[in-house]
Motif scaffolding. Structure first.
Motif, PDB file in Angstrom:
ATOM      1  N   ASP A  28       7.227  36.645  83.003  1.00  0.00           N
ATOM      2  CA  ASP A  28       7.010  37.880  83.739  1.00  0.00           C
ATOM      3  C   ASP A  28       8.170  38.844  83.504  1.00  0.00           C
ATOM      4  OD1 ASP A  28       5.508  39.351  85.971  1.00  0.00           O
ATOM      5  OD2 ASP A  28       7.548  39.243  86.768  1.00  0.00           O
ATOM      6  N   GLU A  29       7.836  40.141  83.316  1.00  0.00           N
ATOM      7  CA  GLU A  29       8.879  41.125  83.015  1.00  0.00           C
ATOM      8  C   GLU A  29       9.836  41.319  84.190  1.00  0.00           C
ATOM      9  OE1 GLU A  29       6.555  45.282  84.164  1.00  0.00           O
ATOM     10  OE2 GLU A  29       6.925  44.814  82.062  1.00  0.00           O
ATOM     11  N   PHE A  51      14.985  40.306  76.368  1.00  0.00           N
ATOM     12  CA  PHE A  51      14.596  41.455  77.179  1.00  0.00           C
ATOM     13  C   PHE A  51      15.561  42.599  76.912  1.00  0.00           C
ATOM     14  CE2 PHE A  51      14.739  43.925  81.143  1.00  0.00           C
ATOM     15  CZ  PHE A  51      13.391  44.192  81.336  1.00  0.00           C
ATOM     16  N   SER A  72      12.385  33.950  75.816  1.00  0.00           N
ATOM     17  CA  SER A  72      12.252  35.400  75.724  1.00  0.00           C
ATOM     18  C   SER A  72      13.586  36.100  75.546  1.00  0.00           C
ATOM     19  CB  SER A  72      11.580  35.945  76.997  1.00  0.00           C
ATOM     20  OG  SER A  72      10.399  35.247  77.298  1.00  0.00           O
ATOM     21  N   ALA A  89       9.859  43.373  76.324  1.00  0.00           N
ATOM     22  CA  ALA A  89       9.920  41.920  76.498  1.00  0.00           C
ATOM     23  C   ALA A  89       9.508  41.263  75.178  1.00  0.00           C
ATOM     24  CB  ALA A  89       8.999  41.476  77.627  1.00  0.00           C
ATOM     25  N   GLY A 131       7.167  48.034  78.290  1.00  0.00           N
ATOM     26  CA  GLY A 131       6.898  48.166  79.718  1.00  0.00           C
ATOM     27  C   GLY A 131       7.664  49.333  80.296  1.00  0.00           C
ATOM     28  N   SER A 158       0.173  48.068  74.919  1.00  0.00           N
ATOM     29  CA  SER A 158       0.793  48.412  76.198  1.00  0.00           C
ATOM     30  C   SER A 158       0.133  49.656  76.754  1.00  0.00           C
ATOM     31  CB  SER A 158       2.299  48.655  76.023  1.00  0.00           C
ATOM     32  OG  SER A 158       2.941  47.511  75.508  1.00  0.00           O
ATOM     33  N   ARG A 168      16.250  46.825  78.143  1.00  0.00           N
ATOM     34  CA  ARG A 168      15.873  47.931  79.034  1.00  0.00           C
ATOM     35  C   ARG A 168      16.866  49.074  78.858  1.00  0.00           C
ATOM     36  NH1 ARG A 168      15.638  46.945  85.374  1.00  0.00           N
ATOM     37  NH2 ARG A 168      13.400  46.660  85.047  1.00  0.00           N
ATOM     38  N   GLN A 186      11.383  49.476  78.826  1.00  0.00           N
ATOM     39  CA  GLN A 186      11.832  48.111  78.570  1.00  0.00           C
ATOM     40  C   GLN A 186      10.929  47.410  77.566  1.00  0.00           C
ATOM     41  OE1 GLN A 186      11.796  47.240  82.734  1.00  0.00           O
ATOM     42  NE2 GLN A 186       9.888  46.079  82.637  1.00  0.00           N
ATOM     43  N   LYS A 235       4.813  47.680  83.147  1.00  0.00           N
ATOM     44  CA  LYS A 235       3.367  47.523  83.025  1.00  0.00           C
ATOM     45  C   LYS A 235       2.619  48.778  83.431  1.00  0.00           C
ATOM     46  CE  LYS A 235       3.266  42.494  83.649  1.00  0.00           C
ATOM     47  NZ  LYS A 235       2.819  41.375  84.514  1.00  0.00           N
TER      48      LYS A 235
END
Length: 282
Positions: free
Chosen positions: A29-30, A70, A68, A106, A117, A157, A72, A104, A119
């Motif tokens: 989950d982001e 990430f 993962s 992921a 994202g 997205s 941002r 961001q 989302k």
């Protein structure tokens, strides 16, 4: 010659099913990944709004798990420069937020995919929208991805909401994303709602309009501050010199005034005695 029994090879049961492939884990989950990220760098940025500079900070954060990665980039405004005055900006554009004014990415390693994202889609506050900051944000994210995962696939997205209402704003949004190399899939014929994606990260394009968005380097900032300090010191020196001259002039005027009063008094005294003498009073 002795005969030996030949061993027959074992029969392969073609009806036997092949072992099932192990399913890939679901992408993390982001929000969880965002919570694992830490700030890495901040950059002072200058925007131009009809010739008026707006200064803000960008903050790049990143995080890493076994599955993962990430990335941002967030924005927070500082102030507008109105002539010789600085007007601090207030409201949501002046705060670090999780779903506004941030873009961001992921990265899911098991599936070799990346997703942009939040989302809900990348969106900017009205105070800083339409000033070229979107292109800057995507360029930073794309550069980060291309350096690390050029062969990963970009999952669809949600298209960010246009930074203004109307067909022109939607066309500007779509052309901006197309300039970065994204492909589209639409939910409607008017191309309002849909998703953007790409077969491979390496096919994306970074770059932004540096006439609208300029990074202010620390050296340039220090040079500017140093120049302002020198100018302020020079003005201070001139002010002190003028104040010293003013005090000297005031002292001279005061002395001259005292001298004039004394001379006037003596002149009056002489005239009075002369007049009295002429009238025969002594």
């Amino acid at each position: 010659m002795s005969s030996r029994s030949l061993k027959t090879p074992p029969k392969i049961d073609k009806t036997a099913s092949e072992p099932e492939a192990i399913p890939l884990p679901s992408p993390e989950d982001e929000s969880h990944l965002a919570g694992r990220s830490t700030p890495q760098a901040e950059q002072l940025i200058a925007l131009l709004d009809n010739g008026v500079p707006i200064y803000l900070f960008s903050r790049i954060s990143s995080g890493h798990t076994f599955q993962s990665d990430f990335f941002r980039i967030q924005f927070v405004t500082f102030a507008r420069a109105e002539g010789s005055q600085w007007l601090p900006l207030r409201g949501e554009a002046s705060e670090w937020m999780n779903t506004r004014n941030c873009l961001q990415v992921a990265v899911d390693h098991p599936s070799h995919t990346v997703s942009f994202g939040p989302k809900s889609g990348f969106s900017l506050s009205p105070e800083i929208s339409g000033l070229g900051l979107s292109g800057y944000a995507y360029s930073q994210a794309i550069s980060w991805l291309k350096q690390r995962y050029p062969d990963y696939r970009v999952l669809p997205s949600v298209l960010p909401a246009p930074e203004a209402d109307g067909e022109e704003a939607r066309a500007h949004r779509n052309s901006r994303l197309a300039a970065h190399g994204f492909d589209f899939e639409w939910d409607d014929g008017s191309q309002v709602h849909g998703r953007y994606h790409k077969a491979r990260v390496r096919q994306l394009i970074s770059g932004w309009d540096n006439e609208k968005v300029a990074e202010v380097s620390l050296n340039a900032l220090l040079t500017t501050l140093s120049r302002h300090d020198e100018e302020r010191a020079e003005l201070q020196h001139k002010l002190h010199s003028l104040q010293s001259q003013e005090r000297s002039l005031e002292t001279s005027l005061h002395k001259e005034k005292q001298t004039n009063l004394l001379l006037t008094g003596i002149t009056c005294f002489v005239l009075i005695f002369s007049l009295l003498g002429a009238l025969g009073f002594y």
